[in-house]
Scaffold this motif. Structure first.
Motif, PDB file in Angstrom:
ATOM      1  N   LYS A   1       0.816  -1.123   0.007  1.00 42.42           N
ATOM      2  CA  LYS A   1       0.086   0.004   0.173  1.00 42.42           C
ATOM      3  C   LYS A   1       0.765   1.174   0.047  1.00 42.42           C
ATOM      4  O   LYS A   1       1.727   1.435   0.733  1.00 42.42           O
ATOM      5  CB  LYS A   1      -0.715   0.127   1.276  1.00 42.42           C
ATOM      6  N   THR A   2       0.522   1.903  -0.743  1.00 42.11           N
ATOM      7  CA  THR A   2       1.222   3.349  -0.919  1.00 42.11           C
ATOM      8  C   THR A   2       1.110   4.191   0.366  1.00 42.11           C
ATOM      9  O   THR A   2       2.409   4.800   0.673  1.00 42.11           O
ATOM     10  CB  THR A   2       0.817   4.437  -2.043  1.00 42.11           C
ATOM     11  N   GLU A   3       0.382   4.143   1.082  1.00 43.61           N
ATOM     12  CA  GLU A   3       0.249   4.965   2.463  1.00 43.61           C
ATOM     13  C   GLU A   3       1.376   4.259   3.359  1.00 43.61           C
ATOM     14  O   GLU A   3       2.020   4.926   4.300  1.00 43.61           O
ATOM     15  CB  GLU A   3      -1.221   4.927   3.126  1.00 43.61           C
ATOM     16  N   ASN A   4       1.358   2.984   3.403  1.00 37.04           N
ATOM     17  CA  ASN A   4       2.268   2.318   4.176  1.00 37.04           C
ATOM     18  C   ASN A   4       3.768   2.590   4.055  1.00 37.04           C
ATOM     19  O   ASN A   4       4.622   2.797   4.690  1.00 37.04           O
ATOM     20  CB  ASN A   4       2.062   0.753   4.471  1.00 37.04           C
ATOM     21  N   ARG A   5       3.959   2.762   2.570  1.00 39.32           N
ATOM     22  CA  ARG A   5       5.352   2.956   2.219  1.00 39.32           C
ATOM     23  C   ARG A   5       5.486   4.479   2.467  1.00 39.32           C
ATOM     24  O   ARG A   5       6.719   4.670   2.927  1.00 39.32           O
ATOM     25  CB  ARG A   5       5.339   2.982   0.468  1.00 39.32           C
ATOM     26  N   GLU A   6       4.809   5.152   2.249  1.00 40.75           N
ATOM     27  CA  GLU A   6       5.165   6.607   2.782  1.00 40.75           C
ATOM     28  C   GLU A   6       5.239   6.922   4.195  1.00 40.75           C
ATOM     29  O   GLU A   6       6.223   7.439   4.769  1.00 40.75           O
ATOM     30  CB  GLU A   6       3.956   7.505   2.400  1.00 40.75           C
ATOM     31  N   LYS A   7       4.515   5.870   5.193  1.00 39.15           N
ATOM     32  CA  LYS A   7       4.974   5.877   6.572  1.00 39.15           C
ATOM     33  C   LYS A   7       6.160   5.485   7.048  1.00 39.15           C
ATOM     34  O   LYS A   7       6.825   5.963   7.737  1.00 39.15           O
ATOM     35  CB  LYS A   7       3.861   5.069   7.339  1.00 39.15           C
ATOM     36  N   VAL A   8       6.719   4.368   6.110  1.00 38.62           N
ATOM     37  CA  VAL A   8       7.916   3.888   6.367  1.00 38.62           C
ATOM     38  C   VAL A   8       9.128   4.849   5.908  1.00 38.62           C
ATOM     39  O   VAL A   8      10.057   4.760   6.660  1.00 38.62           O
ATOM     40  CB  VAL A   8       8.069   2.365   5.766  1.00 38.62           C
ATOM     41  N   GLU A  32       8.850   8.020   5.924  1.00 39.93           N
ATOM     42  CA  GLU A  32       8.904   9.198   7.016  1.00 39.93           C
ATOM     43  C   GLU A  32       9.616   8.642   8.066  1.00 39.93           C
ATOM     44  O   GLU A  32      10.403   9.393   8.762  1.00 39.93           O
ATOM     45  CB  GLU A  32       7.550   9.722   7.217  1.00 39.93           C
ATOM     46  N   LEU A  33       9.387   7.596   8.788  1.00 39.96           N
ATOM     47  CA  LEU A  33      10.007   6.823   9.827  1.00 39.96           C
ATOM     48  C   LEU A  33      11.514   6.749   9.635  1.00 39.96           C
ATOM     49  O   LEU A  33      12.401   7.066  10.362  1.00 39.96           O
ATOM     50  CB  LEU A  33       9.343   5.578  10.206  1.00 39.96           C
ATOM     51  N   TYR A  34      11.969   6.472   8.294  1.00 41.68           N
ATOM     52  CA  TYR A  34      13.330   6.173   8.069  1.00 41.68           C
ATOM     53  C   TYR A  34      13.922   7.469   8.042  1.00 41.68           C
ATOM     54  O   TYR A  34      15.101   7.724   8.556  1.00 41.68           O
ATOM     55  CB  TYR A  34      13.486   5.653   6.545  1.00 41.68           C
ATOM     56  N   GLN A  35      13.435   8.402   7.417  1.00 35.51           N
ATOM     57  CA  GLN A  35      14.003   9.786   7.306  1.00 35.51           C
ATOM     58  C   GLN A  35      14.111  10.508   8.820  1.00 35.51           C
ATOM     59  O   GLN A  35      15.229  11.115   8.994  1.00 35.51           O
ATOM     60  CB  GLN A  35      13.046  10.876   6.490  1.00 35.51           C
ATOM     61  N   SER A  36      13.214  10.253   9.594  1.00 34.51           N
ATOM     62  CA  SER A  36      13.126  10.656  11.113  1.00 34.51           C
ATOM     63  C   SER A  36      14.117   9.966  11.700  1.00 34.51           C
ATOM     64  O   SER A  36      15.210  10.709  12.515  1.00 34.51           O
ATOM     65  CB  SER A  36      11.806  10.389  11.731  1.00 34.51           C
ATOM     66  N   VAL A  37      14.501   8.700  11.559  1.00 31.91           N
ATOM     67  CA  VAL A  37      15.496   7.859  12.382  1.00 31.91           C
ATOM     68  C   VAL A  37      17.038   8.461  11.719  1.00 31.91           C
ATOM     69  O   VAL A  37      17.824   8.686  12.414  1.00 31.91           O
ATOM     70  CB  VAL A  37      15.205   6.306  12.056  1.00 31.91           C
ATOM     71  N   LYS A  38      16.840   8.587  10.453  1.00 31.15           N
ATOM     72  CA  LYS A  38      18.325   8.995   9.736  1.00 31.15           C
ATOM     73  C   LYS A  38      18.765  10.300  10.250  1.00 31.15           C
ATOM     74  O   LYS A  38      19.937  10.568  10.614  1.00 31.15           O
ATOM     75  CB  LYS A  38      18.078   8.983   8.443  1.00 31.15           C
ATOM     76  N   GLY A  39      17.635  11.219  10.444  1.00 32.82           N
ATOM     77  CA  GLY A  39      18.006  12.489  10.956  1.00 32.82           C
ATOM     78  C   GLY A  39      18.640  12.495  12.510  1.00 32.82           C
ATOM     79  O   GLY A  39      19.551  13.365  12.693  1.00 32.82           O
ATOM     80  N   LYS A  40      17.952  11.826  13.231  1.00 35.00           N
ATOM     81  CA  LYS A  40      18.263  11.569  14.536  1.00 35.00           C
ATOM     82  C   LYS A  40      19.543  11.079  14.818  1.00 35.00           C
ATOM     83  O   LYS A  40      20.532  11.377  15.570  1.00 35.00           O
ATOM     84  CB  LYS A  40      17.303  10.700  15.332  1.00 35.00           C
ATOM     85  N   VAL A  41      20.002  10.156  14.020  1.00 37.24           N
ATOM     86  CA  VAL A  41      21.157   9.264  14.137  1.00 37.24           C
ATOM     87  C   VAL A  41      22.406  10.189  13.598  1.00 37.24           C
ATOM     88  O   VAL A  41      23.356  10.541  14.374  1.00 37.24           O
ATOM     89  CB  VAL A  41      21.059   8.120  13.419  1.00 37.24           C
ATOM     90  N   VAL A  42      22.300  10.989  12.448  1.00 39.18           N
ATOM     91  CA  VAL A  42      23.073  12.148  12.060  1.00 39.18           C
ATOM     92  C   VAL A  42      23.480  13.060  13.024  1.00 39.18           C
ATOM     93  O   VAL A  42      24.462  13.392  13.401  1.00 39.18           O
ATOM     94  CB  VAL A  42      22.723  12.681  10.859  1.00 39.18           C
ATOM     95  N   ASP A  43      22.310  13.487  13.799  1.00 41.80           N
ATOM     96  CA  ASP A  43      22.472  14.613  14.621  1.00 41.80           C
ATOM     97  C   ASP A  43      23.106  14.026  16.056  1.00 41.80           C
ATOM     98  O   ASP A  43      23.994  14.926  16.445  1.00 41.80           O
ATOM     99  CB  ASP A  43      20.892  15.061  15.229  1.00 41.80           C
TER     100      ASP A  43
END
Length: 92
Positions: free
Chosen positions: A23-30, A32-43
């Protein structure tokens, strides 16, 4: 018996993941979660070693021709494209 469970577990996880991401909405959620976690790890990593992050920011987009690591990486990337093109031409 336990050797047979491990591949079946991976297969089940793969099927569950594929069905969830169908489902497209689930891919978008994943994503968003990936981008969020990546940003936190880089920070977090930049907080631990600020000089390394600063070096990367200064180096990005402005490579030094005397930096052997970068030069080798660019050369390997260029040769990959040339090799791929040569193989494709030779197959025809």
């Amino acid at each position: 018996m336990s050797k047979n469970i491990n591949p079946l577990l991976w297969l089940g996880l793969g099927i569950a993941g594929a069905s969830y991401l169908s489902k497209t909405e689930n891919r978008e959620k994943v994503m968003e979660l990936y981008q969020s976690v990546k940003g936190k790890v880089v920070d977090f990593l930049c907080e631990q070693n600020p000089s390394a992050c600063q070096d990367l920011l200064e180096k990005a987009g402005n490579p030094n021709p005397h930096d052997l690591g970068d030069t080798r990486m660019v050369g390997e990337g260029a040769m990959y494209a040339v090799d791929y093109y040569n193989k494709e031409e030779q197959q025809e």
